[in-house]
Design a protein around this motif. Structure first.
Motif: not given
Length: 346
Positions: A39-47, A71-82, A133-141
């Motif tokens: 995954i490529r991480i686009h945003a992280v939130s702190l606790n 906590d992060c929001a990310a995009e799938v970049i590459k997947i394994g064979s299974e 993750l929900p599609k209607h939210l921004s990466w930050e949300e």
């Protein structure tokens, strides 16, 4: 898309606390195991936990020189064979406790504590620990869901909860709880020492059906909570303070109500615990320890947000931070200058 051979990450400095954060360069894996996802991480939130770890105020052990945050929001970049439940381009995040797939785990494996967290540009996880993750939210949300969102969901005992909920403070879990309450038709009462933050909380809710208590003006805030509910008390307290507030939280409850312990802002002094036994018995109350939740809980939050079309933009702190400026985000959180979630955008 050509992948880089290396990526940037932050790690805790070596040595005694308080630690600092140091940017390092890590190697990107050249191949994936069959069930792994890159995954490529686009945003992280702190606790609060993240800042507490840096300052040596966290009660559990952590990996020395580990990568912080969970906590992060990310995009799938590459997947394994299974991997057949995620596709390139999917919006995902890893769960908080990598062992808690179905709620039956015996030993926790917490991101940003027991193992490396997500304050990095890329990461590899097994498909079993990722959720959509929900599609209607921004990466930050979307980056606010993993810990704050799932903790709020469980603390409110969703989807069964009803009636009135008392939310302590205006941090990430409380603000997330506020939005869930509004979406689920639960009446929220929120506390703070700042009238400005209480006014902001009401504005965030977007409804007049929110009561507020300034606990500096009302040190016996449990009495005010009972007054606001015509003497009945609240159905659930989302308790971020910990042991020092348990007695008051119990006093604010209606019969058969629940105190959900989710934080430790007031420290770990347990001297008041014996005073909770009789009130718990008399009210048939429940005291629950909340440690985020399972993968199913994470996904349930996302499904609820999507169904209700709830935007998380209101719970974002007004000050945003870049990846390079991540250490300042931790300071901002630790100094309690925030309201809602502090987010680092890559």
């Amino acid at each position: 898309m050509a992948l880089p051979q290396t990526y940037k990450a932050f790690r805790h400095s070596k040595g005694n606390t308080p630690t600092t954060l140091e940017m390092v360069t890590e190697e990107l894996p050249s191949s994936l195991k069959p069930t792994e996802v890159l995954i490529r991480i686009h945003a992280v939130s702190l606790n609060y936990r993240d800042a507490a770890i840096m300052h040596g105020k966290y009660p559990a052990g952590v990996t020395e020189q580990g990568i912080p945050t969970s906590d992060c929001a990310a995009e799938v970049i590459k997947i394994g064979s299974e991997v057949d439940d995620f596709q390139i381009g999917d919006r995902v995040a890893p769960i908080f406790d990598l062992n808690n797939i179905d709620g039956t785990e015996e030993e926790k494996v917490i991101l940003g504590g027991d193992v490396d967290g997500v304050l990095r540009e890329y990461a590899v996880f097994d498909r079993n620990v990722l959720f959509h993750l929900p599609k209607h939210l921004s990466w930050e949300e979307a980056a606010c869901i993993t810990c704050a969102g799932t903790t709020a969901w469980n603390a409110l005992d969703m989807p069964r909860s009803k009636g009135t909920a008392l939310l302590q403070g205006t941090g990430g879990v409380s603000m997330f709880s506020l939005l869930i309450c509004v979406g689920a038709g639960i009446r929220p009462i929120i506390t703070s020492s700042s009238d400005r933050k209480l006014d902001q909380a009401k504005a965030i809710a977007g409804t007049d059906a929110v009561d507020t208590i300034n606990y500096r003006d009302h040190p016996e805030w449990e009495e005010e909570a009972r007054s606001l509910t015509n003497g009945r008390g609240v159905n659930v307290v989302v308790d971020n303070v910990g042991p020092s507030s348990i007695a008051q939280s119990l006093s604010s409850l209606a019969r058969r109500g629940t105190v959900s312990l989710v934080g430790f802002l007031g420290g770990f002094d347990t001297e008041q615990f014996p005073d909770t036994v009789i009130p718990t018995l008399m009210k048939s109350a429940t005291i629950r320890g909340i440690n985020v939740g399972s993968k199913a809980d994470h996904q349930s939050v996302c499904d609820f947000l999507s169904e209700k079309n709830i935007s998380l933009k209101p719970i974002l702190d007004t000050k945003a931070f870049s990846f390079e400026d991540a250490p300042a985000a931790f300071d901002h959180l630790w100094d309690a200058k925030h309201m809602g979630k502090v987010v680092i955008k890559f």
